[in-house]
Design an enzyme around this catalytic site. Structure first.
Site, PDB file in Angstrom:
ATOM      1  N   LYS A  64       0.843  -1.207   0.000  1.00 21.92           N
ATOM      2  CA  LYS A  64       0.000   0.000   0.000  1.00 21.92           C
ATOM      3  C   LYS A  64       0.881   1.261   0.000  1.00 21.92           C
ATOM      4  O   LYS A  64       0.596   2.232  -0.699  1.00 21.92           O
ATOM      5  CB  LYS A  64      -0.948  -0.022   1.207  1.00 21.92           C
ATOM      6  CG  LYS A  64      -2.036  -1.086   1.058  1.00 21.92           C
ATOM      7  CD  LYS A  64      -2.792  -1.403   2.349  1.00 21.92           C
ATOM      8  CE  LYS A  64      -3.726  -2.603   2.137  1.00 21.92           C
ATOM      9  NZ  LYS A  64      -4.378  -3.069   3.377  1.00 21.92           N
ATOM     10  N   GLN A 108      -4.525  -1.708   9.844  1.00 26.97           N
ATOM     11  CA  GLN A 108      -4.334  -3.026   9.230  1.00 26.97           C
ATOM     12  C   GLN A 108      -4.874  -4.109  10.167  1.00 26.97           C
ATOM     13  O   GLN A 108      -4.487  -4.177  11.331  1.00 26.97           O
ATOM     14  CB  GLN A 108      -2.841  -3.248   8.935  1.00 26.97           C
ATOM     15  CG  GLN A 108      -2.543  -4.535   8.188  1.00 26.97           C
ATOM     16  CD  GLN A 108      -3.123  -4.555   6.760  1.00 26.97           C
ATOM     17  OE1 GLN A 108      -3.052  -3.586   6.030  1.00 26.97           O
ATOM     18  NE2 GLN A 108      -3.738  -5.676   6.397  1.00 26.97           N
ATOM     19  N   ASP A 131     -11.499   2.476   4.086  1.00 26.33           N
ATOM     20  CA  ASP A 131     -11.775   1.041   4.014  1.00 26.33           C
ATOM     21  C   ASP A 131     -13.276   0.744   3.918  1.00 26.33           C
ATOM     22  O   ASP A 131     -13.674  -0.403   3.715  1.00 26.33           O
ATOM     23  CB  ASP A 131     -11.195   0.335   5.255  1.00 26.33           C
ATOM     24  CG  ASP A 131     -10.027  -0.576   4.886  1.00 26.33           C
ATOM     25  OD1 ASP A 131      -9.682  -0.645   3.685  1.00 26.33           O
ATOM     26  OD2 ASP A 131      -9.472  -1.223   5.786  1.00 26.33           O
TER      27      ASP A 131
END
Lengths: 304, 304
Positions: A64, A108, A131
């Site tokens: 990422k 994460q 997200d």
């Protein structure tokens, strides 16, 4: 999108290539906007939090960061040790919420067991929830007549891949296999919203073969290696394989190889289009995260 | 639940009777709790707002008030004229939000065109959102591993009716026809959460007959009179008819009669269980609203 001529069966939907196109587009768009309006926040900003040193999580975060750097998104990261407290993590999320240079926040997953994931995720500002897991974004995705600010990256990427080979889903039958909050459930909503008729299959589904046999689109996200067999599929369908598993393979030097939730060898002989594993859905998840960060930055700066 | 002997086809699921049982149960529970704990808020409170004088809306509100009175729920109502301003309605919602004697708030829909329904509904405190339409309740219903405080009354009532004749839905195939925010979409989530394998059908669905033919449970909420035909159904299935329409019928003194979204005459010969219209789903919507108000009062007073 295929460079090679399209066949009746087994054409690959190359996610890696599509993801690169998305990211190149974002980079060009950013450069153009920054040239036109040099006074706006100079760069989109991405803030991540990772707790512990799981090799898979560390790899995902690295990928990422790399994508951000290629596009021109600045990154602020925090790597906490595995024994970090919930309070420390929450304090950091709040700092990122308040930081005007940050437009997207990613925690994460999974977090270590002593930290309440739901609690941490619920703290992320819905304006920076790239997200797409904040309840406000979930509700707006589900409800008719509303548009979520952000859609969860993996299903959003799957829809993008499907649309590269089939722009209009209206009236098609689709099956989603798996009902996780981050893939199966939002995937169902996206396909339904695109006017497909969707059946949500899961571990309690009986006679799944007879359902798949009717479906023009199959998204497999059930987390079982090579679960979906070619003979279950409708000839000419589109198969999106979200799974990724390492299985034993003595013919390989490493002794293992990566497979998805679909038995690709048999599925290729029946499906018209199928995503490979690796190089299918995985890269698209990252591309859609980048898309969401840039979108957030554009809303902040251009009131879009 | 049938007093008469169960037949192979065409048994009625009498919503009116089930609703009465639910409401009698709530009344008994309330009386018991109030006797045991006389110090708590003496009664659950229901606050409603109605704008204008649509005959259907007025009738629904009257039925809800009557049910409250029978159970022992106090009612505070506000009837606004059709030209009331959005601000007036919002101010009233906020008053009800702040009123400690009110545990459930209902804004009767539809509102006149000059008032933004979404805006008004979004003001209702999620702790008093007995209609289950607040984004937090919607997200909690959709996501796995979460439980909403309140579920929308009509689909919640439909699930209750299905469970009276089929307590375990695991592995069964179900179809929901219609994808409205207040019926179809939450109905999908409830059936899915009960481990059925659900297909969501809608106006763009092609060849709906072939889908229904596979389904053990069919919930029709598409808003088209007598749309679902008996010959589309799987023999022995359960049919829940959410529709209610007045159609011309010259054999009746009134010149009209009420029908649902299902062609009951033909469906009865194929389905094992079917809800009548009227007297099926309608009374259950009110019973589940009562259930939600009492639930809210219990959470407030007994920390349930």
């Amino acid at each position: 999108m295929e460079e090679t001529k399209e066949k009746e069966f087994g054409n690959l939907i190359r996610g890696k290539k599509v993801a690169k196109e998305v990211q190149d587009g974002l980079k060009a768009e950013l450069e153009e906007l920054q040239t036109k309006s040099p006074k706006v926040t100079p760069k989109p900003g991405f803030g991540y939090i990772i707790v512990g040193e799981r090799p898979d999580s560390s790899l995902y975060v690295k990928m990422k960061i790399k994508a951000c750097e290629e596009i021109g998104i600045q990154v602020k990261g925090d790597n906490f040790p595995v024994d970090a407290t919930e309070e420390e993590v929450i304090t950091k999320v709040q700092e990122l919420n308040d930081d005007p240079e940050i437009h997207g926040i990613l925690v994460q997953l999974p977090l270590p067991d002593h930290i309440d994931e739901d609690k941490v995720l619920s703290i992320i500002s819905k304006e920076k929830d790239v997200d797409g897991l904040h309840p406000a974004n979930v509700a707006d995705l589900v409800m008719r007549g509303k548009s979520p600010r952000f859609v969860a990256c993996t299903p959003f990427g799957c829809l993008h891949l499907i649309k590269t080979v089939c722009p209009d889903l209206s009236g098609l039958r689709a099956a989603v296999i798996g009902r996780s909050n981050i893939v199966g459930l939002p995937m169902f909503s996206l396909l339904q919203d695109a006017n497909a008729t969707v059946t949500l299959c899961h571990s309690r589904t009986k006679d799944i073969e007879s359902i798949l046999k009717e479906c023009d689109i199959v998204v497999a996200a059930i987390g079982k290696p090579q679960f979906v067999k070619g003979e279950w599929l409708k000839p000419g369908c589109i198969v999106i394989d979200v799974g990724i598993h390492s299985i034993e393979d003595k013919t390989k030097k490493s002794g293992t190889r990566l497979v998805g939730d679909v038995d690709t060898a048999s599925a290729k002989t029946v499906a018209k289009y199928i995503t490979p594993v690796p190089g299918g859905v995985g890269p698209m998840t990252i591309a859609m995260l980048m898309n969401n960060i840039v979108k957030s930055w554009k809303i902040e700066n251009f009131d879009e």
